[in-house]
Each structure stands twice: as structure tokens, then as C-alpha cells.
Design an enzyme around this catalytic site. Sequence first.
Site, short mmCIF file in Angstrom:
data_model
loop_
_atom_site.label_atom_id
_atom_site.label_comp_id
_atom_site.label_asym_id
_atom_site.label_seq_id
_atom_site.Cartn_x
_atom_site.Cartn_y
_atom_site.Cartn_z
N ASP A 22 28.27 52.56 45.15
CA ASP A 22 28.57 51.22 44.64
C ASP A 22 27.84 50.16 45.47
O ASP A 22 28.44 49.24 46.03
CB ASP A 22 30.08 50.99 44.61
N CYS A 27 28.62 46.18 45.97
CA CYS A 27 30.00 45.82 45.64
C CYS A 27 30.45 44.67 46.56
O CYS A 27 30.10 44.65 47.75
CB CYS A 27 30.94 47.02 45.81
N ASN A 53 39.70 50.29 41.89
CA ASN A 53 40.32 49.08 42.42
C ASN A 53 39.50 47.82 42.14
O ASN A 53 39.70 46.82 42.80
CB ASN A 53 40.59 49.23 43.91
N HIS A 54 38.57 47.90 41.18
CA HIS A 54 37.84 46.67 40.81
C HIS A 54 38.78 45.80 39.97
O HIS A 54 39.59 46.30 39.22
CB HIS A 54 36.56 47.04 40.05
N ALA A 114 39.72 41.47 38.43
CA ALA A 114 39.53 40.01 38.35
C ALA A 114 40.94 39.44 38.46
O ALA A 114 41.81 39.81 37.67
CB ALA A 114 38.90 39.63 37.02
N HIS A 153 30.17 43.87 50.40
CA HIS A 153 30.71 44.74 51.44
C HIS A 153 30.16 46.17 51.44
O HIS A 153 30.55 46.96 52.29
CB HIS A 153 32.26 44.72 51.45
N SER A 169 45.99 37.41 49.72
CA SER A 169 44.61 37.60 50.19
C SER A 169 44.33 36.40 51.08
O SER A 169 45.07 35.41 51.02
CB SER A 169 43.64 37.63 49.02
N HIS A 172 37.00 43.89 54.94
CA HIS A 172 36.80 43.34 53.58
C HIS A 172 38.09 43.35 52.78
O HIS A 172 38.17 42.78 51.70
CB HIS A 172 35.73 44.14 52.85
N GLY A 173 39.11 44.06 53.27
CA GLY A 173 40.35 44.16 52.52
C GLY A 173 41.44 44.72 53.41
O GLY A 173 41.29 44.77 54.65
N1 LIG Z 1 43.90 40.84 45.68
C1 LIG Z 1 43.72 42.13 45.36
N2 LIG Z 1 43.18 42.97 46.28
C2 LIG Z 1 43.02 44.25 45.92
C3 LIG Z 1 43.39 44.76 44.67
N3 LIG Z 1 43.07 46.09 44.62
C4 LIG Z 1 42.52 46.38 45.81
N4 LIG Z 1 42.46 45.29 46.59
C5 LIG Z 1 41.88 45.12 47.94
O1 LIG Z 1 40.47 45.12 47.80
C6 LIG Z 1 39.87 46.01 48.73
C7 LIG Z 1 38.64 46.60 48.07
O2 LIG Z 1 38.34 47.88 48.49
P1 LIG Z 1 36.96 48.66 48.23
O3 LIG Z 1 36.84 49.55 49.42
O4 LIG Z 1 37.08 49.41 46.97
O5 LIG Z 1 35.87 47.69 48.15
C8 LIG Z 1 40.97 47.02 49.08
O6 LIG Z 1 40.86 47.46 50.41
C9 LIG Z 1 42.24 46.24 48.89
O7 LIG Z 1 42.69 45.67 50.08
C10 LIG Z 1 43.96 43.85 43.73
O8 LIG Z 1 44.30 44.21 42.59
N5 LIG Z 1 44.10 42.56 44.11
MN LIG Z 2 34.34 47.27 46.76
#
Ligand SMILES: Nc1nc2c(ncn2[C@@H]2O[C@H](COP(=O)(O)O)[C@@H](O)[C@H]2O)c(=O)[nH]1
Ligand SMILES: [Mn+2]
EC number: 6.5.1.8
Length: 369
Positions: free
Chosen positions: A66, A69, A128-129, A131, A233, A272, A290-291
Site C-alpha cells: 500500500d 497510504c 481499516n481504510h 472516510a 505513512h 484522533s 501514524h495511529g
Molecule cells: N479515526 C479512525 N482511526 C482509525 C479507524 N480505523 C483505523 N484507525 C486508525 O488508523 C490507523 C491506520 O493504520 P494503517 O496501519 O492501516 O495505516 C490505525 O492504526 C488506527 O489507529 C477509524 O475507523 N477511524
Molecule cells: Mn494506512
Amino acid sequence: METTIKIVKREKSWIESSAIEQLESVAKLGGMVRAVGLPDIHVGKTPVGAAFVTKGIVYPHIIGNDVGCGMSLFSTGIARKKFKVSKVVKKLEKLQLDAMEPCCEIIPELEDIDEQFKRKLGTIGSGNHFAEFQEICEVHDNDELSKLGIKRGEVYLLVHSGSRSYGEHILRKHIEKNMGGKGLLQGIEGFNEYMDDHKRAVFFAMGNRMIVASSVCNHIGTSESRLILNSVHNGVSSYRDEFGEELFIHRKGAAPSDVGCIVVAGSRGSKSYIVKPSENLSDYAFSISHGAGRKWSRFSCKERLENVISKRAVRGGDVGSNIVCSDKKLIYEEAPQAYKDIERVIEDMLHENMITLVASLNPLVTYKG
Ligand SMILES: Nc1nc2c(ncn2[C@@H]2O[C@H](COP(=O)(O)O)[C@@H](O)[C@H]2O)c(=O)[nH]1
Ligand SMILES: [Mn+2]
């Protein structure tokens, strides 16, 4: 050359030892200078939530399929008071991004790519993508927030998406040609080709997030979807160190610290954060989390949750958000409980002076593919 390994964690941090082992194993690859495990690190094909600095070589398999991403935050021009959650949910239930007309003329860098990939532009992807419409719930740095043009009382859209099947195609092509995880030596055939393909995939992913934002906003009746923040990321970028040597930063689920403010996503059931990375984070490979990062593997989620909490509770979360998602399996796989505690990830980075807080965001409605 010895590889420097840094793991950003404290006693309370939730990090599996298997993720650290994965990081240590990648850190042994040739040309590796630095490996950094961020507080959201977890197990993946290669560790997610990590950054690796190399000299003279680039490893496409670390970046994965990806490529590009990232997270983009858009203004919607909608006042929070006017945003009726139940109405938006009803509208989004009818939205099928996959069925929309492909539109790629607006991205000249992608003119030459195959039609089969162009057709995927404007689709969000699975897993987990997402909007997500969000509201500002707490302001920590008013000046920084107004510099970004972000206003309390308005609704924003966070889009997380990547390069879809195009990124997959690039990875397969380079891995097949260059025998798996051996890496591409700078200056040999294949190196520039990967870097060019990678650049196109980053454009693809960025364009994709913009088209998704515009489609989602149009669908709920606003013509505004202005890009405010963007960060990639999954990708590789180069920089010169203090001796003028070129080094490559591989980021796999790690946001750059040198592009201004960043959105660190939590989950669809938690906050977030908009954060400002500190300057010169060279010890951290110029990267931040990143998350929140996964706590549970996808396949274990349904079993863990099904008989423990109600379906209604799985759909919501601590902040009572709303999800629009036609794939029932995904509701479990992507449940807020499957993710680490975003508050702890943020605290770990604050403790290391890696970031300062600008604002936090609450989810209102999350649309998943
Ligand atoms: N606000 C939201 N954050 C979310 C959701 N689902 C996942 N996440 C966060 O995004 C990162 C993306 O991870 P990646 O490794 O696939 O790039 C993940 O770690 C979560 O913390 C959501 O629905 N809403
Ligand atoms: Mn991602």
C-alpha cells in the site's frame, strides 16, 4: 556499520515482544543504519509503526503493497450545528464509491498508468481504510489551529486510503524482478524504476484521497472538500545527513515529522489528534506514530467480541460514534477494541518530546469500504 535500534515505549506501553523481534530482524538487513519502533508498533508482514534508515539500498518489501497510504484532513464548510448525524448516516448508506465514474484527468502524473488501475481511483479500499466526519473536541494550541484555518464548531473529513491495486502491482513487479526482500542497491538497474513507480503510487494515493473526499462531501450535499493536512505513512524518502551522505527513510505505518502538523488517528470509537512534531527528530528517523496501532489480529476479533458485548456496542465505542459499513465481518475486525489506546500512544510521544498537541477530534460518522 552497527544499526542503532530505538523503541519508543514506557513501562505501561502495550507492545508485543513479537513486534520488537520483527523490528530487530529487519534491522539486520544490509545497509541498515537505524531502526525505530514507534508506540503504535505491531506485527505485520514487516512491523507496522516503524521507520528504517538505510544507506545505498532501498527495500520495497518493507514499504509493502500500500505504497503512499496516508491520512488527509479536509474542511467541509459544514457547521457542526447543521450536521445531522442520522441524516448523514442514511445518505452514506446509499453511497457506493466503487460504482462511481472513474475520474483521473485531474492527475497528470498518472496519465500513463494502465486503465485497470485508473478505474480504482476514488475507491477507498477495504480493511481499516475509511472516510470519517469529525468535530474538534478540544483545542490545545489555538495559534497553530488558526494558522491551519481550522475552526471549532465546523465539521472536518479525515480520509485514510492508499494506492489500491496499483501499489500491489508495483510491489509484485519489483519483488519478482529482484528476488524478494533482497533490496535494490542504489545505482543498479531497477532502483530508479522502483523510485519512479513509488513516486507515481504516492500521487495515486494522494489523488485517491482527494477524489474520495470530494465524492463523499458531494454526496452529503456540500461542494467543499478543501485539503488542510496530508501525510504519507507508507513510503520511502531520502535526505542528506550532516556529512552530505544520502540516506533513505523507509516508513511503514509511520508519519513524517518534517511536513508540519499531522493527524494521528485513533479508531472509529476514540479520539484522533492533530499534533505538531518537534524539530529535528533524527534519532527517531524523522518519524512519529501514524495511529493507535492494532492490538488484536483481524481474525481473532469476532471470536473475542461476539459473545462479550452487544452488536450495538461493537458499532459504537467510547465516544458513541456511528459506522456505515456493508461488510459485517469488518465491523468486528475494525472494532475500536481491536486497537491500542490512542491516549497512551500520544502520552508516550509527549513524554519523549516528539510532539506537542494542537487539537483532538471526535468521530461523528465513519464510512468504511
Ligand atoms: N479515526 C479512525 N482511526 C482509525 C479507524 N480505523 C483505523 N484507525 C486508525 O488508523 C490507523 C491506520 O493504520 P494503517 O496501519 O492501516 O495505516 C490505525 O492504526 C488506527 O489507529 C477509524 O475507523 N477511524
Ligand atoms: Mn494506512
